[in-house]
Design an enzyme around this catalytic site. Structure first.
Site, PDB file in Angstrom:
ATOM      1  N   LYS A   9       0.832  -1.206   0.000  1.00 37.89           N
ATOM      2  CA  LYS A   9       0.000   0.000   0.000  1.00 37.89           C
ATOM      3  C   LYS A   9       0.876   1.270   0.000  1.00 37.89           C
ATOM      4  CE  LYS A   9      -3.950  -2.137   2.300  1.00 37.89           C
ATOM      5  NZ  LYS A   9      -4.819  -2.066   3.492  1.00 37.89           N
ATOM      6  N   TYR A  49     -12.497  -2.230  -3.174  1.00 37.16           N
ATOM      7  CA  TYR A  49     -12.996  -2.268  -1.798  1.00 37.16           C
ATOM      8  C   TYR A  49     -14.521  -2.151  -1.732  1.00 37.16           C
ATOM      9  CZ  TYR A  49      -8.289  -1.976   0.254  1.00 37.16           C
ATOM     10  OH  TYR A  49      -7.005  -2.246   0.668  1.00 37.16           O
ATOM     11  N   ASN A 112      -1.857  -0.059   7.129  1.00 34.77           N
ATOM     12  CA  ASN A 112      -1.369  -1.399   7.488  1.00 34.77           C
ATOM     13  C   ASN A 112      -0.474  -2.053   6.427  1.00 34.77           C
ATOM     14  OD1 ASN A 112      -3.410  -1.956   5.717  1.00 34.77           O
ATOM     15  ND2 ASN A 112      -4.415  -3.504   6.990  1.00 34.77           N
ATOM     16  N   HIS A 115      -1.922  -5.332   1.472  1.00 38.20           N
ATOM     17  CA  HIS A 115      -3.214  -6.001   1.311  1.00 38.20           C
ATOM     18  C   HIS A 115      -2.976  -7.364   0.689  1.00 38.20           C
ATOM     19  CE1 HIS A 115      -7.348  -6.830   0.047  1.00 38.20           C
ATOM     20  NE2 HIS A 115      -6.783  -7.260  -1.082  1.00 38.20           N
ATOM     21  N   GLU A 126      -9.869 -10.005  -7.551  1.00 35.45           N
ATOM     22  CA  GLU A 126      -8.902  -8.908  -7.407  1.00 35.45           C
ATOM     23  C   GLU A 126      -7.823  -8.963  -8.487  1.00 35.45           C
ATOM     24  OE1 GLU A 126      -7.713  -9.270  -3.297  1.00 35.45           O
ATOM     25  OE2 GLU A 126      -9.604  -8.431  -2.593  1.00 35.45           O
TER      26      GLU A 126
HETATM   27  P1  CMP Z   1      -7.191  -4.583   3.778  1.00 35.19           P
HETATM   28  O1  CMP Z   1      -6.707  -5.959   4.021  1.00 35.19           O
HETATM   29  O2  CMP Z   1      -6.637  -3.882   2.594  1.00 35.19           O
HETATM   30  O3  CMP Z   1      -8.792  -4.610   3.649  1.00 35.19           O
HETATM   31  C1  CMP Z   1      -9.621  -3.530   4.035  1.00 35.19           C
HETATM   32  C2  CMP Z   1      -8.861  -2.408   4.653  1.00 35.19           C
HETATM   33  O4  CMP Z   1      -9.620  -1.457   5.364  1.00 35.19           O
HETATM   34  C3  CMP Z   1      -7.924  -2.978   5.698  1.00 35.19           C
HETATM   35  O5  CMP Z   1      -6.896  -3.706   5.074  1.00 35.19           O
HETATM   36  C4  CMP Z   1      -7.503  -1.711   6.442  1.00 35.19           C
HETATM   37  O6  CMP Z   1      -6.423  -1.049   5.834  1.00 35.19           O
HETATM   38  C5  CMP Z   1      -8.721  -0.800   6.259  1.00 35.19           C
HETATM   39  N1  CMP Z   1      -9.385  -0.529   7.530  1.00 35.19           N
HETATM   40  C6  CMP Z   1      -9.394   0.671   8.140  1.00 35.19           C
HETATM   41  N2  CMP Z   1     -10.103   0.606   9.265  1.00 35.19           N
HETATM   42  C7  CMP Z   1     -10.563  -0.659   9.384  1.00 35.19           C
HETATM   43  C8  CMP Z   1     -11.363  -1.323  10.352  1.00 35.19           C
HETATM   44  N3  CMP Z   1     -11.828  -0.708  11.430  1.00 35.19           N
HETATM   45  N4  CMP Z   1     -11.630  -2.633  10.158  1.00 35.19           N
HETATM   46  C9  CMP Z   1     -11.157  -3.282   9.040  1.00 35.19           C
HETATM   47  N5  CMP Z   1     -10.397  -2.674   8.102  1.00 35.19           N
HETATM   48  C10 CMP Z   1     -10.108  -1.385   8.267  1.00 35.19           C
END
Ligand code: CMP
Length: 143
Positions: A9, A49, A112, A115, A126
């Protein structure tokens, strides 16, 4: 052979973690079948998303994922989806096991680092969103 979609990311790119992350997957034995850097548009982010639309974190998530380039890849191997997810650790880096990618490099669920597809079905979806069939290369590795 199973395939998964993985994406470093914008925060991972900004923090110079691309090489380290790709290296971990390579050393593990997952095969890189496709790889590119791209800038995600709002439209692409909303497709990727879509399942999170309406959730409180959706708008910040779209803002973040479109804030700078990402490095997208298709990884291939036995149980590629669960293997890559295990290596990434829990979605919330504060909950991710030490040694995992998020457990090592993150502190914030909204930043984070990486992904990865959560199931074989979402991996197929995806991969189709981010890669044309001709961008996925079939080749043999020496080992
Ligand atoms: P990702 O695995 O890319 O899938 C959805 C993304 O939403 C997740 O990683 C996080 O980066 C983002 N995200 C932000 N806030 C939340 C939350 N409270 N719960 C889950 N995903 C979140």
């Amino acid at each position: 052979m199973e395939r998964t979609y993985v994406m470093v990311k914008p925060d991972g790119v900004q923090r110079n973690l691309v090489g380290e992350i790709i290296s971990r997957f390579e050393k593990k034995g997952l095969k890189i079948a496709a790889l590119k850097m791209l800038q995600i548009t709002r439209e692409l982010a909303e497709r990727h998303y879509g399942e999170h639309k309406g959730k409180p974190f959706f708008e910040p998530l779209v803002e973040y994922i479109t804030s700078g380039p990402v490095v997208a890849m298709v990884l291939e191997g036995k149980d590629a989806v669960s293997t890559a997810r295990d290596m990434m650790g829990a979605t919330n880096p504060l909950k991710a096991a030490p040694g995992t990618i998020r457990g090592t490099f993150g502190m914030d669920i909204g930043r984070n680092v990486i992904h990865g597809s959560d199931a074989v079905e979402s991996a197929g979806r995806e991969i189709n969103i981010f890669f044309a069939p001709e961008e996925i290369i079939e080749y043999k590795r020496a080992t």
